[in-house]
Write an enzyme that holds these catalytic residues in place. Structure first.
Site, PDB file in Angstrom:
ATOM      1  CB  SER A 112       0.019 -10.068 -48.418  1.00  0.00           C
ATOM      2  OG  SER A 112       0.405  -9.196 -47.296  1.00  0.00           O
TER       3      SER A 112
ATOM      4  CE1 TYR B  23      -7.779   2.954  -9.965  1.00  0.00           C
ATOM      5  CE2 TYR B  23      -6.210   4.295  -8.830  1.00  0.00           C
ATOM      6  CZ  TYR B  23      -7.419   3.832  -9.102  1.00  0.00           C
ATOM      7  OH  TYR B  23      -8.594   4.318  -8.336  1.00  0.00           O
TER       8      TYR B  23
ATOM      9  CB  CYS C  18      -8.076 -12.055 -38.612  1.00  0.00           C
ATOM     10  SG  CYS C  18      -6.730 -13.431 -38.418  1.00  0.00           S
TER      11      CYS C  18
ATOM     12  NE  ARG D 283      11.648  -6.226 -42.911  1.00  0.00           N
ATOM     13  CZ  ARG D 283      10.044  -6.419 -43.076  1.00  0.00           C
ATOM     14  NH1 ARG D 283       9.566  -5.853 -44.400  1.00  0.00           N
ATOM     15  NH2 ARG D 283       9.565  -7.478 -42.492  1.00  0.00           N
TER      16      ARG D 283
ATOM     17  CE  LYS E 288      -6.998  -4.039  -2.006  1.00  0.00           C
ATOM     18  NZ  LYS E 288      -7.546  -4.599  -0.856  1.00  0.00           N
TER      19      LYS E 288
ATOM     20  CE1 TYR F  70      15.370 -23.507 -41.864  1.00  0.00           C
ATOM     21  CE2 TYR F  70      15.573 -23.689 -44.182  1.00  0.00           C
ATOM     22  CZ  TYR F  70      16.337 -23.870 -43.048  1.00  0.00           C
ATOM     23  OH  TYR F  70      17.680 -23.644 -42.891  1.00  0.00           O
ATOM     24  CB  ALA F  71       7.069 -26.521 -42.524  1.00  0.00           C
TER      25      ALA F  71
ATOM     26  CB  THR G  32      10.832 -30.198 -42.380  1.00  0.00           C
ATOM     27  OG1 THR G  32      11.954 -30.188 -43.534  1.00  0.00           O
ATOM     28  CG2 THR G  32      10.044 -28.891 -42.706  1.00  0.00           C
TER      29      THR G  32
END
Length: 559
Positions: A38, A421, A42, A21, A429, A274-275, A268
């Site tokens: 990809s 609230y 989870c 992008r 509270k 890079y990592a 790194t």
């Protein structure tokens, strides 16, 4: 400019798509050892449990879809086996063809994550981790093939282990959960995990802490507490270690935690490498030192930021708070920052606050209890960490505290937050505000408290424990040896109190605070039991279970 990315999940794919992008002309090649890229790792445990019925919904992208939308060259089934930082090349093994090719890069991103700890084999018992789509497919096949009254052994009571347990139970499987430490979910403190363990046991889970696998023969495993089990299969959720083989092959620096060392820009020790991800050492927000924080959110965020750096932007990581949450059946547990155990082990001064509010206004139907714990620096009033266990509203409150920590808000400052609230969502509270009120009372010296695990020593030193709950509450369950004088009768019964230091307590701490203020203004040396009877009961109960588990484990080992 050619960027090669090793690893096609989370951090790696976030880096690849963000870089495209930013730069339409860049050449971007992604190598992924497995067959999928990809995917929503989870969500894997919830596919095992049938909560996410459609397996394909976890597969967010394919090499073809990534090529069509982002013009990425994504090659699955390709393992990067070495890195030559001088030539700026990687050696790549095509796992299907068996061929090795050399690929040049201008910039290299290692996003190889972490690997499951190496576990001993268990002859005759299928054993799997729960980290990949292939793992889920294998476990699913075992669940389908299991005979009547199937059983499973889950090794490890961390976030992944607990999710595995819940979802196996949902499939009608009897689960034994073993954990090497004396409690499950070690990022939380002992008194905070008590509701989680109770929830597991209420669903038939055999929870065994301070227990490991001693040996395995044929189709049986012998535990260190002397128990013999014959599970249909084993899920190994005993933890992960950073995958650093490629970093070592490139001569990159590894941090003291065992993760790949990077600077705030994810670079790194080699300026062109890079990592990101679970295999990388992060900066801890509380200590400022290196830490291993294996969170999908961080991996994705750092993948995005490394693309910005490669694209010429000045982007830097913020320290990691370690914010995490898990749901175990009907109980939710979340944490951010450091635990009391961590702070005590590091010798760092800290103040502890326990509260037990409701998720929303109690007069509105459906309010659920929360147990909240806040860790505070006594000198600066900085928030060092928090833990929340309960039902609805846990996620909302832990996120507010995480934002407060990131923004440098003090513990007392939580009292001044203006939060949304309405009776069905919170209280006038809010529970977060209530933490702030207690923190401010402690900061200003308006009240003093003692912790549940300090109570026995204080009483041995001569303090008198006064239960200021009603007589009915006291009769339903009390701390042995406590003197019961309800707070509403306290002013008229001061003469009944013995000389010397006093410790007052109620159910959750609020009436205890009122009692302490009354006694303090009558010249008495008084402290309030933080979190009241509920926190004491949870902590003492967990301590007894830990002691019994350790004794059982020692006895089994001696046999």
């Amino acid at each position: 400019m050619k960027t090669v990315i090793v690893g096609g999940v989370a951090g790696g794919m976030s880096a690849a798509t963000r870089l495209r992008r930013l730069d339409e002309s860049a050449e971007i090649v992604v190598f992924e050892r497995g067959p999928y890229v990809s995917y929503a790792n989870c969500g894997l445990p919830y596919h095992v449990g049938g909560v996410i019925a459609d397996r394909s919904s976890l597969l967010l992208q394919t090499p073809e879809s990534l090529a069509a939308r982002f013009r990425l060259d994504v090659r699955t089934g390709h393992e990067v086996i070495s890195v030559d930082p001088v030539a700026r090349t990687v050696s790549v093994l095509d796992l299907a063809a068996g061929d090795t090719v050399i690929e040049h890069y201008d910039e290299l991103v290692l996003a190889v994550g972490a690997a499951a700890r190496e576990a001993a084999g268990h002859p005759g018992i299928p054993t799997h981790t729960l980290r990949t789509v292939e793992d889920v497919d294998a476990i699913g096949a075992l669940v389908e093939a299991a005979a009547d009254h199937p059983s499973a052994l889950v090794v490890g009571g961390g976030f992944i282990g607990l999710e595995a347990v819940e979802n196996l139970v949902r499939r009608g499987i009897h689960v034994t959960l073993i954990q090497r430490p004396a409690q499950i979910l070690t990022p939380l403190d002992a008194e905070m995990v008590a509701p989680l363990e109770a929830q597991l046991r209420s669903h038939g889970v055999d929870v065994r802490t301070a227990v490991t696998i001693d040996s395995a023969v044929s189709d049986a495993v012998l535990l260190t507490d002397g128990t013999e089990l014959r599970p249909d299969f084993i899920v190994d959720a005993s933890g992960v270690v950073p995958s650093i083989d490629l970093a070592r092959s490139a001569g990159l620096r590894v941090g003291p935690t065992g993760g790949i060392a990077v600077d705030p820009s994810n670079r790194t020790s080699d300026e062109h490498i890079y990592a990101v991800g679970d295999g990388v050492e992060k900066v801890d927000a509380v200590s400022g030192e290196g830490a291993l924080v294996t969170m999908a959110g961080l991996a994705n965020r750092h993948g995005r930021s490394v693309a910005d750096v490669i694209g010429g932007r000045d982007e830097r990581n913020t320290p990691a708070l370690g914010t995490a949450i898990v749901k175990v059946f009907d109980t939710v547990a979340a944490r951010v920052g450091w635990s009391e155990r961590q702070l005590a082990a590091a010798g760092r001064p800290h103040r502890v606050i326990h509260t037990h509010p409701a998720s929303h206004a109690t007069y509105y139907p459906g309010a659920e209890p929360l147990s909240m714990k806040l860790l505070v620096d006594p000198e600066s009033d900085a928030i060092l960490g928090a833990q929340i266990v309960g039902g609805a509203g846990v996620d909302k409150r832990i996120d507010v505290i995480a934002v407060a920590m990131a923004g440098g808000l003090t513990a007392s400052g939580l009292a001044r937050l203006e939060l949304a609230y309405a009776p069905q969502f919170g209280s006038a509270k809010d529970p977060v505000n209530q933490l702030g009120y207690v923190a401010d009372n402690l900061r200003t010296g308006t009240t003093r408290t003692i912790q549940w695990h300090e109570l026995a020593a204080a009483r041995e030193a001569g303090a008198t424990l006064v239960d200021v709950r009603t007589a009915l509450e006291h009769a339903a369950g009390a701390i042995p040896g406590s003197l019961n004088i309800p707070v509403d009768e306290l002013r008229d019964r001061l003469a009944e109190l013995p000389d010397g230091p006093l410790i007052v307590h109620c159910q959750v701490g609020q009436r205890g605070h009122t009692a302490a203020r009354i006694l303090d203004q009558h010249g008495r040396d008084v402290v309030n039991l933080d979190g009241g009877y509920r926190t004491w009961a949870a902590g003492e109960g967990r301590s007894r279970q830990s002691s019994m588990a350790e004794q059982d484990s020692a006895a089994g080992a001696s046999v």
